[in-house]
Write an enzyme that holds these catalytic residues in place. Sequence first.
Site, PDB file in Angstrom:
ATOM      1  N   TYR A 104      21.305  53.557 -18.800  1.00  0.00           N
ATOM      2  CA  TYR A 104      20.203  54.502 -18.934  1.00  0.00           C
ATOM      3  C   TYR A 104      20.087  55.365 -17.678  1.00  0.00           C
ATOM      4  O   TYR A 104      20.338  54.890 -16.568  1.00  0.00           O
ATOM      5  CB  TYR A 104      18.875  53.762 -19.134  1.00  0.00           C
ATOM      6  CG  TYR A 104      18.728  53.080 -20.470  1.00  0.00           C
ATOM      7  CD1 TYR A 104      18.203  53.758 -21.570  1.00  0.00           C
ATOM      8  CD2 TYR A 104      19.106  51.745 -20.640  1.00  0.00           C
ATOM      9  CE1 TYR A 104      18.056  53.126 -22.796  1.00  0.00           C
ATOM     10  CE2 TYR A 104      18.965  51.099 -21.864  1.00  0.00           C
ATOM     11  CZ  TYR A 104      18.437  51.803 -22.934  1.00  0.00           C
ATOM     12  OH  TYR A 104      18.299  51.180 -24.144  1.00  0.00           O
ATOM     13  N   TYR A 143      25.240  47.072 -23.327  1.00  0.00           N
ATOM     14  CA  TYR A 143      24.994  46.804 -21.909  1.00  0.00           C
ATOM     15  C   TYR A 143      24.521  45.362 -21.723  1.00  0.00           C
ATOM     16  O   TYR A 143      23.985  44.741 -22.642  1.00  0.00           O
ATOM     17  CB  TYR A 143      23.985  47.788 -21.330  1.00  0.00           C
ATOM     18  CG  TYR A 143      22.632  47.831 -22.003  1.00  0.00           C
ATOM     19  CD1 TYR A 143      21.643  46.865 -21.736  1.00  0.00           C
ATOM     20  CD2 TYR A 143      22.319  48.840 -22.909  1.00  0.00           C
ATOM     21  CE1 TYR A 143      20.403  46.924 -22.331  1.00  0.00           C
ATOM     22  CE2 TYR A 143      21.080  48.903 -23.517  1.00  0.00           C
ATOM     23  CZ  TYR A 143      20.132  47.937 -23.226  1.00  0.00           C
ATOM     24  OH  TYR A 143      18.896  47.988 -23.827  1.00  0.00           O
ATOM     25  N   ARG A 153      23.530  43.564 -25.085  1.00  0.00           N
ATOM     26  CA  ARG A 153      22.782  44.154 -26.185  1.00  0.00           C
ATOM     27  C   ARG A 153      23.696  45.024 -27.026  1.00  0.00           C
ATOM     28  O   ARG A 153      24.566  45.727 -26.515  1.00  0.00           O
ATOM     29  CB  ARG A 153      21.629  45.019 -25.658  1.00  0.00           C
ATOM     30  CG  ARG A 153      20.469  44.223 -25.077  1.00  0.00           C
ATOM     31  CD  ARG A 153      19.154  44.723 -25.652  1.00  0.00           C
ATOM     32  NE  ARG A 153      19.064  44.539 -27.069  1.00  0.00           N
ATOM     33  CZ  ARG A 153      18.361  45.323 -27.895  1.00  0.00           C
ATOM     34  NH1 ARG A 153      17.718  46.370 -27.416  1.00  0.00           N
ATOM     35  NH2 ARG A 153      18.320  45.082 -29.195  1.00  0.00           N
ATOM     36  N   HIS A 156      22.320  50.774 -29.610  1.00  0.00           N
ATOM     37  CA  HIS A 156      21.068  51.072 -30.292  1.00  0.00           C
ATOM     38  C   HIS A 156      20.431  52.330 -29.715  1.00  0.00           C
ATOM     39  O   HIS A 156      20.729  52.756 -28.597  1.00  0.00           O
ATOM     40  CB  HIS A 156      20.081  49.897 -30.172  1.00  0.00           C
ATOM     41  CG  HIS A 156      19.706  49.573 -28.761  1.00  0.00           C
ATOM     42  ND1 HIS A 156      20.503  48.820 -27.925  1.00  0.00           N
ATOM     43  CD2 HIS A 156      18.608  49.915 -28.021  1.00  0.00           C
ATOM     44  CE1 HIS A 156      19.927  48.701 -26.747  1.00  0.00           C
ATOM     45  NE2 HIS A 156      18.782  49.361 -26.768  1.00  0.00           N
ATOM     46  N   HIS A 158      16.414  53.936 -29.311  1.00  0.00           N
ATOM     47  CA  HIS A 158      14.985  53.690 -29.432  1.00  0.00           C
ATOM     48  C   HIS A 158      14.302  54.885 -30.099  1.00  0.00           C
ATOM     49  O   HIS A 158      14.634  56.036 -29.811  1.00  0.00           O
ATOM     50  CB  HIS A 158      14.360  53.479 -28.056  1.00  0.00           C
ATOM     51  CG  HIS A 158      14.921  52.310 -27.313  1.00  0.00           C
ATOM     52  ND1 HIS A 158      14.364  51.043 -27.388  1.00  0.00           N
ATOM     53  CD2 HIS A 158      15.980  52.201 -26.475  1.00  0.00           C
ATOM     54  CE1 HIS A 158      15.049  50.211 -26.630  1.00  0.00           C
ATOM     55  NE2 HIS A 158      16.042  50.885 -26.065  1.00  0.00           N
TER      56      HIS A 158
END
Length: 234
Positions: A104, A143, A153, A156, A158
């Site tokens: 991120y 990640y 994870r 995906h 959000h």
Amino acid sequence: MADPVPFLPVAAGSQPPLDQPSYISTRRRHPDAAPLRIPATLTEASAPRFEPRWYAPQADLSITEGKAALGERIIVTGRVTDENGRAVSNAMVEVWQANAAGRYAHARDAHDAPLDPNFSGRGRIFTDADGRYAFVSIRPGAYPWRNPGPGWRPMHIHFGLHGAGAAQRLITQMYFPGDPLLAFDAIFQGSGDEDARQRLVAALDPAVGRDDWALGYRFDIVLRGRAATPFETA
């Protein structure tokens, strides 16, 4: 006068629990006492007004100042509806995600994957009169995280959906079909029963994609009722 449309309650077991042992963070942030119903103020119920003139849409996350982000370009589209299939129009939909390397663009992300200067990972779109939305992005990478399983994870994106007031916000996640990490992910596996979990997985749709340019995915969101999309509550 038309007959009233019945309200369909949320199906038991179709939403995530507040406290999920396999999802370590919920141990610290789930409520210990029953919630209190507090009357909403006029400001909370009617403001701010989420409109394009105040919140500029950003529907293409794959390019920044004319420079393309690294990774596999994708198009995501879908409809936002209520439990009876009626369109939820003019709703602001925010999206945020990791880049193609699984990092991120946020100061607290300590993953040693590289940052992409041409990818902020943030976008904003509004639904049209038929409840449809669409945006262009980059397929996010997996990640690492500190939870049971392989410790990674799945890919995906959000989603944050805003209603007419500041207190009206729902958050969920969209996953990608065929991702083997879904079988081990505490958040996905804890998002209700099997039918509910599958409502979080986008469908690869050739009609949405563009040849030689981007793959297309369809992700519909139902705000409430028996077929509601699972939303984060803790």
